[in-house]
Scaffold this active site. Structure first.
Site, mmCIF file in Angstrom:
data_model
loop_
_atom_site.group_PDB
_atom_site.id
_atom_site.type_symbol
_atom_site.label_atom_id
_atom_site.label_comp_id
_atom_site.label_asym_id
_atom_site.label_seq_id
_atom_site.Cartn_x
_atom_site.Cartn_y
_atom_site.Cartn_z
ATOM 1 N N GLY A 87 20.697 73.627 -50.601
ATOM 2 C CA GLY A 87 20.760 72.538 -50.272
ATOM 3 C C GLY A 87 19.473 70.539 -50.255
ATOM 4 N N TRP A 89 21.151 68.576 -51.580
ATOM 5 C CA TRP A 89 22.251 66.830 -50.622
ATOM 6 C C TRP A 89 21.632 66.707 -49.586
ATOM 7 C CZ3 TRP A 89 27.475 65.159 -52.618
ATOM 8 C CH2 TRP A 89 27.547 64.337 -54.340
ATOM 9 N N ASP A 110 28.404 76.073 -44.874
ATOM 10 C CA ASP A 110 28.014 76.809 -46.297
ATOM 11 C C ASP A 110 28.375 78.189 -45.962
ATOM 12 O OD1 ASP A 110 27.836 78.066 -49.236
ATOM 13 O OD2 ASP A 110 27.554 76.217 -49.942
ATOM 14 N N ASP A 126 32.222 78.911 -43.535
ATOM 15 C CA ASP A 126 32.651 78.615 -43.717
ATOM 16 C C ASP A 126 33.963 77.142 -43.482
ATOM 17 O OD1 ASP A 126 35.272 78.313 -45.850
ATOM 18 O OD2 ASP A 126 35.816 80.343 -45.993
ATOM 19 N N ASP A 150 29.679 68.931 -52.918
ATOM 20 C CA ASP A 150 29.373 68.645 -54.025
ATOM 21 C C ASP A 150 30.038 69.916 -54.786
ATOM 22 O OD1 ASP A 150 28.208 68.049 -56.553
ATOM 23 O OD2 ASP A 150 25.884 68.504 -56.177
ATOM 24 N N LYS A 190 32.643 65.988 -55.253
ATOM 25 C CA LYS A 190 33.082 66.417 -57.566
ATOM 26 C C LYS A 190 34.042 66.329 -57.793
ATOM 27 C CE LYS A 190 29.638 69.181 -58.625
ATOM 28 N NZ LYS A 190 28.801 70.421 -59.185
#
Length: 235
Positions: A87, A89, A110, A126, A150, A190
Site C-alpha cells: 500500500g 504507492w 491486488d 486480479d 510496482d 517497474k
C-alpha cells in the site's frame, strides 16, 4: 522536519538525519543470507524514514522521487495502483491526488488482501480478470489519469527467469493501461534490465508522446530494477 525542495515544490522524498550503523549478531537458525538482509534493512535510511512517516514500505520513496522528477500526480486526478500491496504507492497517490478535498480518486488493486488505505478504495482483485477494466472505470467514473505498477514476481534466484517474469507483468500492466487511460494520461511501471525491456519501450513509444527510463535514488544501487514512465497517452 526539513524537506528538500525542487523547483519551489516541497518533495520530502529523501531521508533526514543520521543513524548509527546497526550490526546484526549471528543467531541460531538464521542463514547468512537472512542475516545480510536483516542488516541491510536495519541500516537502510529509507526503511527508517518510511516507518517514521507512516509509509507501509520504503518503495513509497521511489514513487515520490519519480513524481518529483516528472510531476504527473496532481490534485483531483483519477489514479490506479496495480499490485498495490502493501500500500505504499497507494498512500503516496492519496497524498498527491488529495481525494475528498480536490475530488481525486485513488484505487489500489491486488490479489493479495491489503489493509485499508485512508482516502483510497482498495480492491482484492486480479487485474488480469476480464471485467477488471470495466470495474475500475465504473469506480473512477471515467478513464484514469495515471496507471501505476510496482509489481514484481517472487524471485527465483535465476536472473533471466526473474527478468522475464517482471517484464511479463510490466507488459500486462501496459495492456491494462491502454484500456483505462484517458488521452494525455501517464503510465509508470517497474522493469528489470536484462535485454527484453527494449520491446516494451518500443510499444510504449507508439502509445505515449514521451517515454523515459528512470532509476530513483531510493532504488538500491545493486538492483537491476528501473522504471519506465510513459507521458501523454495518445489514446
Amino acid at each position: 522536519m526539513a524537506k528538500d525542495v525542487k523547483g519551489g515544490r516541497p518533495t520530502g522524498s529523501l531521508p533526514t538525519g543520521r543513524r548509527a550503523t546497526v550490526r546484526v549478531k549471528t543467531a541460531r537458525g538464521r542463514t547468512v543470507s537472512s542475516q545480510r538482509w536483516l542488516q541491510r534493512q536495519l541500516n537502510d535510511p529509507y526503511v527508517a524514514e518510511a516507518k517514521k512517516r507512516g509509509y507501509r514500505s520504503r518503495a513509497a520513496f521511489k514513487l515520490l522521487q519519480i513524481d518529483d522528477q516528472f510531476r504527473f500526480l496532481k490534485p483531483g486526478m483519477r489514479i490506479v495502483d496495480l499490485g498495490a500491496a502493501p500500500g505504499g504507492w497507494t498512500q503516496v497517490a492519496v497524498e498527491r491526488a488529495k481525494p475528498g478535498r480536490a475530488g481525486g480518486i485513488v484505487i489500489g488493486l491486488d490479489i493479495t488482501p491489503v489493509e485499508p488505505v485512508p482516502g483510497a478504495t482498495v480492491l482484492a482483485k486480479d487485474f488480469y480478470d476480464d471485467d477488471a477494466p470495466a470495474v475500475l472505470m465504473e469506480l473512477l467514473a471515467g478513464p484514469a489519469d495515471v496507471v501505476l505498477s510496482d509489481m514484481a514476481a517472487s524471485a527465483t534466484g535465476d536472473t533471466q527467469t526473474d527478468h522475464l517474469r517482471i517484464m511479463g507483468l510490466a507488459e500486462a500492466a501496459h495492456d491494462f493501461a491502454r484500456q483505462v487511460l484517458k488521452p494525455g494520461g501517464t503510465f509508470v511501471a517497474k522493469v528489470l534490465r536484462g535485454g527484453t525491456e527494449r520491446a516494451l519501450l518500443d510499444r510504449l513509444k507508439k502509445d505515449f508522446a514521451k517515454v523515459r527510463h528512470v532509476k530513483p535514488e531510493a532504488s538500491r544501487s545493486d538492483s537491476a530494477e528501473m522504471y519506465v514512465v510513459g507521458i501523454g497517452f495518445r489514446g
